[in-house]
Design a protein around this motif. Sequence first.
Motif, mmCIF file in Angstrom:
data_model
loop_
_atom_site.group_PDB
_atom_site.id
_atom_site.type_symbol
_atom_site.label_atom_id
_atom_site.label_comp_id
_atom_site.label_asym_id
_atom_site.label_seq_id
_atom_site.Cartn_x
_atom_site.Cartn_y
_atom_site.Cartn_z
ATOM 1 N N GLY A 11 0.827 -1.207 0.000
ATOM 2 C CA GLY A 11 0.000 0.000 0.000
ATOM 3 C C GLY A 11 0.859 1.253 0.000
ATOM 4 N N THR A 12 1.948 1.261 0.736
ATOM 5 C CA THR A 12 2.860 2.403 0.782
ATOM 6 C C THR A 12 3.545 2.595 -0.569
ATOM 7 O OG1 THR A 12 3.262 1.921 3.115
ATOM 8 C CG2 THR A 12 4.808 3.390 2.033
ATOM 9 N N VAL A 13 3.959 1.501 -1.207
ATOM 10 C CA VAL A 13 4.578 1.576 -2.530
ATOM 11 C C VAL A 13 3.589 2.185 -3.524
ATOM 12 C CG1 VAL A 13 5.464 0.195 -4.455
ATOM 13 C CG2 VAL A 13 6.195 -0.305 -2.125
ATOM 14 N N PHE A 14 2.341 1.777 -3.444
ATOM 15 C CA PHE A 14 1.312 2.321 -4.336
ATOM 16 C C PHE A 14 1.148 3.834 -4.130
ATOM 17 C CE2 PHE A 14 -3.158 3.486 -5.063
ATOM 18 C CZ PHE A 14 -3.221 3.234 -6.426
ATOM 19 N N VAL A 15 1.148 4.298 -2.914
ATOM 20 C CA VAL A 15 1.022 5.736 -2.622
ATOM 21 C C VAL A 15 2.211 6.496 -3.196
ATOM 22 C CG1 VAL A 15 1.017 7.448 -0.756
ATOM 23 C CG2 VAL A 15 -0.438 5.431 -0.592
ATOM 24 N N TYR A 16 3.420 5.979 -3.001
ATOM 25 C CA TYR A 16 4.609 6.651 -3.542
ATOM 26 C C TYR A 16 4.597 6.672 -5.067
ATOM 27 C CZ TYR A 16 6.833 6.799 1.059
ATOM 28 O OH TYR A 16 7.139 7.053 2.364
ATOM 29 N N LEU A 17 4.201 5.578 -5.685
ATOM 30 C CA LEU A 17 4.120 5.501 -7.134
ATOM 31 C C LEU A 17 3.086 6.479 -7.677
ATOM 32 C CD1 LEU A 17 5.166 4.058 -9.644
ATOM 33 C CD2 LEU A 17 3.369 2.351 -9.318
ATOM 34 N N PHE A 18 1.940 6.505 -7.046
ATOM 35 C CA PHE A 18 0.882 7.441 -7.462
ATOM 36 C C PHE A 18 1.352 8.889 -7.302
ATOM 37 C CE2 PHE A 18 -2.991 9.925 -6.590
ATOM 38 C CZ PHE A 18 -3.664 9.693 -7.788
ATOM 39 N N SER A 19 2.036 9.201 -6.213
ATOM 40 C CA SER A 19 2.560 10.553 -5.977
ATOM 41 C C SER A 19 3.579 10.941 -7.049
ATOM 42 C CB SER A 19 3.219 10.647 -4.601
ATOM 43 O OG SER A 19 2.284 10.388 -3.587
ATOM 44 N N ALA A 20 4.444 10.002 -7.406
ATOM 45 C CA ALA A 20 5.452 10.280 -8.441
ATOM 46 C C ALA A 20 4.787 10.556 -9.785
ATOM 47 C CB ALA A 20 6.428 9.114 -8.560
ATOM 48 N N ILE A 21 3.746 9.811 -10.124
ATOM 49 C CA ILE A 21 3.029 10.030 -11.382
ATOM 50 C C ILE A 21 2.350 11.400 -11.383
ATOM 51 C CG2 ILE A 21 1.053 9.252 -12.759
ATOM 52 C CD1 ILE A 21 1.866 6.361 -11.976
ATOM 53 N N VAL A 22 1.707 11.772 -10.295
ATOM 54 C CA VAL A 22 1.037 13.081 -10.203
ATOM 55 C C VAL A 22 2.054 14.209 -10.333
ATOM 56 C CG1 VAL A 22 -0.229 14.614 -8.637
ATOM 57 C CG2 VAL A 22 -0.946 12.234 -8.908
ATOM 58 N N ILE A 23 3.179 14.103 -9.666
ATOM 59 C CA ILE A 23 4.217 15.143 -9.742
ATOM 60 C C ILE A 23 4.753 15.253 -11.167
ATOM 61 C CG2 ILE A 23 6.573 15.707 -9.010
ATOM 62 C CD1 ILE A 23 5.772 14.621 -6.221
#
Length: 163
Positions: A11-23
Amino acid sequence: MQKIRKSQISGTVFVYLFSAIVIALILIFGYRSIIGTKEKIEQTELAILKNKVISDIGTIMTDFGSSKTVSYSIPSQTELCIFDLSKKEGIFENLPANFNPLIIDSIRNDIKKNAFVWGNEIFEPFYAGEIEIKEPYFYCIKPIAGKVSFVIEGLGNRTLILG
């Protein structure tokens, strides 16, 4: 001490990945907006330049003997060239061999454009009015601090451009 479960890690990896895509998307769209704004500013600057040159030349043309120094803002890394089209043969005798081929073709083919703003990414021809220029029958000006300046003098039915 609390144990971290495998589901919490994924779940944490998914949040970081999603954040990187948004940025990344924000950076891409922001860059495109800045470039688009810069291009629109240059187009607006060119339109203002054309209108001012045409207006100044047309205004002073009929005021015989009067002269004034004009100054215009032009886009960076461009050049303003003005030609006396009534002296076409003299222009070709005096032009450098490596001069802009689009301008040469325009003059050679009697296209009624006597002013050109040109540079690496810009080529904007326009008709500035009835112009007279002493030999070499053209005047090219590179900007100093983003501005070009020259003197215009009214001759009654045309405008004399002085360097």
